[in-house]
Design a protein around this motif. Structure first.
Motif: not given
Length: 731
Positions: A652-658
């Motif tokens: 749901k954010g604005n950066i690729d995440d894991t």
């Protein structure tokens, strides 16, 4: 191939004298002491020549390439570039020509977190690898290490894989993958598979339960029963055996009054019969001589170790007396032959008997040559950097990370610009072109004009620098560096002495878990400026840091992240990447809480005391990224002999995440006291910003069958799906 190798080994064994047989079991020499370099030429010592003459050859040589302060080998005195290949072939030629039967030697080399040699390809330490939860990447990194080892003629890679961290006071904490047996087993399997794919035999160490310790003291007694041994400490060894590991190193410690090197039940009944191991068992350094505590006689100690199942010695005097043990009837010729046959068989399997030399490309050859060099530049093999990036754990972030591009940054602390506080114990001297400290990484990432650095801990200097910054990055932590005044025991362990920066590593057991020196005072002074403070702890063990966790605006924990760790941390601070590490070990509030591992039995209220806040500071599996991750449509189903848990992860954010999903079992009933919970599966799932990804985790149904003492299966358990220390789903 294996059958043919054994037949050839049996034929060779039949031709050998007792002296020659004993020589094949000895790894008596410190390989780094048997040569010196003069005008680019390798000169071998008389000690080597005497050893070869004594035994009519030589079985195994340890540490020819080892470079560090203990070995006193560096870029001026050691084997770098073309000298390594020259030394190997020259040494092999000498041994073969002075062996009546023309038997080459096996070469063993330390590879605790990459090859401990000049220009060796280094990885983050094991605790950092544990934080990555990424066996696939670790296997690929192991292949790179294996390729380099092979091209340098190494037969045995001595790899730390078997120790489980149960007491962070232990100086060798960094050599463990963490406190959990399943995570450790999967990573042990990965490194063995990766290195052995390249044709180099792994010697997995240390067997067994060395990480249990008494009071965190190295080589102390593991005061445990058979259940704890199997559930916690044997799982990594089991995984290594399933991966076909060629060697196992016995551990220094005792279990229930028996040293591992003298424990036939451990080395024969469990290792060979129950785990199916069919390789060679190697001793740890001088450990056979330590059995004199039991026997009072060095010859009897050697006999005791051989009868227990130790095939190859390491530096001890005991195995040089095996022929005397044979004459006195302490061992039989059959017992001696059994060990020698294992060694000879491995030499045939490795191709040594037919192609004992290496050519300019690192391939085995029958022809002698002194040309060629090995090069594995870190920038060409990026697995180490990727592991470093995946291993950093973000534990707290109060809207200060990522760091904005316009801000002036003060980088302060003893771990800001010292590569030897970043790469861990058992590391070689570093070439400046082959690493990035936090300072150099941040200057490249943010611009040198925006980063001002003080690589120290003097409070006044630190405060003066911090006063002119918008944001403060504190580089705190410990050091396993042997490069600033360490003294060494005869087995290479560091000795505690007066002023020594080293506070972690072998020999550096601690009674407290505080950050060394005045780092807490430094932290308090900098926080008093009322500016945003990001604490980056770079360490080889879990420290008790409750004040730092409370008062930092953001907290990252990086177990020694290796040569490219500075670059990796800088890119996480800037938001180029999101942190994805998860704690492989719990962080205590105080060393008085120990033990603090998450998978304790439920027979008592663990870590609950009347004079401190309940529970640990951070528990196993915790860690976060920069985005808000949402988990939906999760379901659990059984198909034949597997359980499958599936669902969708939304970023749901604005950066690729894991997401690092962790599946646990929680046993609800049975005849034995259950554990709080136990990891049974995990999966890393990278999700691009604003998107979602489906996941499916498959688990063998046996992972949810609990065995009592008679072997009966107890079924009743609960499945938990967690990430960042929070339960996402349970059924």
């Amino acid at each position: 191939m294996e059958r043919d190798s054994r037949k050839r080994a049996e034929a060779l064994l039949a031709q050998m004298t007792a002296t020659e047989k004993v020589g094949q079991l000895n790894q008596h020499l410190y390989g780094f002491r048997i040569y010196h370099v003069e005008d680019g030429k390798i000169i071998f010592t008389q000690e080597l020549k005497d050893e070869v003459k004594k035994w009519g050859g030589i079985g195994t040589i340890y540490g020819l390439y080892r470079a560090d302060p203990w070995s006193e080998k560096n870029y001026e005195t050691g084997l770098a570039g073309g000298l390594s290949m020259q030394a190997y072939n020259q040494l092999q030629k000498y041994v073969i020509e002075h062996s009546r039967l023309g038997i080459p030697f096996l070469l063993s080399s330390e590879c605790p977190h990459g090859h401990q040699a000049l220009d060796g390809y280094l990885l983050p330490v094991n605790l950092a690898v544990g934080a990555s939860f990424d066996p696939a990447l670790y296997e690929r990194a192991g292949q790179v290490c294996g390729r380099q080892l092979k091209q340098m003629g190494v037969d045995f890679a001595l790899v730390s894989t078997l120790d489980i961290l149960r007491d962070p006071r232990w100086g060798r904490s960094e050599e463990c993958y963490g406190e959990d047996p399943y995570l450790s087993a999967e990573l042990a399997r990965a490194i063995v598979t990766g290195i052995q794919k390249e044709g180099v035999a792994v010697v997995a160490k240390h067997f067994c339960a060395q990480g249990e310790t008494t009071g965190g003291v190295n080589a102390s007694a593991a005061r445990i029963g058979e259940r704890e041994l199997w559930e916690i400490h044997l799982q990594a060894a089991k995984a290594c055996c399933e991966a076909g590991v060629k060697g196992i190193m016995a551990a220094y410690n005792e279990i229930d009054g028996k040293f591992c090197h003298a424990n036939r039940h451990l080395l024969q009944d469990i290792l060979r019969e129950q785990l199916g191991f069919d390789g060679v068992v190697m001793a740890d350094g001088i450990a056979i001589d330590q059995l004199d505590i039991m026997t009072g006689d060095n010859i009897r100690s050697a006999a005791l170790a051989l009868k227990a199942g130790v095939d190859i010695s390491l530096w001890d005097e005991g195995y040089t007396k095996l022929e005397e043990a044979l004459k006195q009837g302490f061992i039989t010729e059959k017992e001696l032959d059994q060990a020698v046959l294992r060694v000879l068989t491995l030499k045939f399997e490795q191709g040594l008997m037919d192609k004992p030399y290496i050519d300019e490309n690192g391939n085995r050859t029958a022809s002698y040559s002194e040309n060629g060099a090995v090069s594995f530049p870190i920038e060409a093999y990026q697995e180490s950097e990727k592991l470093a990036r995946e291993s950093v754990v973000l534990l707290k972030n109060e809207n200060v990370l990522p760091i904005g591009r316009a801000e002036k940054i003060a980088l302060i602390g003893p771990n800001a610009d010292d590569i030897y506080r970043q790469i861990g114990d058992y590391s070689p001297p570093m070439d400046r072109a082959g690493y990035e400290t936090l300072k150099s990484g941040m200057e490249k990432e943010f611009g040198a004009d925006r980063v001002r650095c003080y690589n120290g801990h003097e409070v006044g200097t630190a405060v003066s620098l911090a006063e002119n910054a918008d944001i403060i990055v504190l580089a705190l932590g410990g050091s396993s560096s042997r490069f600033k005044g360490a003294l060494f025991d005869e087995n290479g362990a560091a000795k505690v002495q007066g002023v020594l920066e080293m506070d972690c590593g072998e020999g550096m057991d601690t009674a407290r878990l505080q950050l060394p020196g005045n780092q807490n005072e430094l932290f308090t002074a900098v926080c008093a400026l009322k500016k945003p403070v990001i604490s980056v702890v770079i360490a080889g063990r879990p420290y008790a840091i409750p004040e730092i966790a409370q008062d930092s605006d953001a907290l990252l924990y990086a177990f020694y992240p290796g040569p490219m760790g500075g670059k990796a941390i800088a890119e996480l601070l800037s938001g180029k990447y999101a942190p994805s590490g998860r704690l492989p070990v719990s962080l205590p509030r105080n060393c008085g809480q120990l033990p603090v591992y998450y998978n304790h039995t439920v027979s008592y209220p663990a870590m609950h005391y009347c004079d401190m806040e309940q529970g640990v500071l951070y528990t196993f599996g915790e860690g976060m990224g920069y985005s808000h991750m949402e988990y939906v449509d999760i379901c659990l189903k059984k198909q034949q002999d597997v359980w499958i848990i599936s669902g969708i992860v939304k970023n749901k954010g604005n950066i690729d995440d894991t997401a690092v999903l962790q599946c646990y079992r929680k046993v609800l009933s049975g005849e034995l006291v259950p554990r709080e919970r136990e990891l049974v599966a995990f999966s890393r799932i990278k999700v691009e910003k604003g998107s979602h990804k489906a996941f499916e985790i498959v688990m063998d149904a046996d992972k949810f069958r609990y065995f009592n003492e008679s072997g009966a299966k107890i079924y009743k358990s609960k499945i938990l799906l967690m990430d960042s220390g929070k339960i996402i789903f349970e059924e």
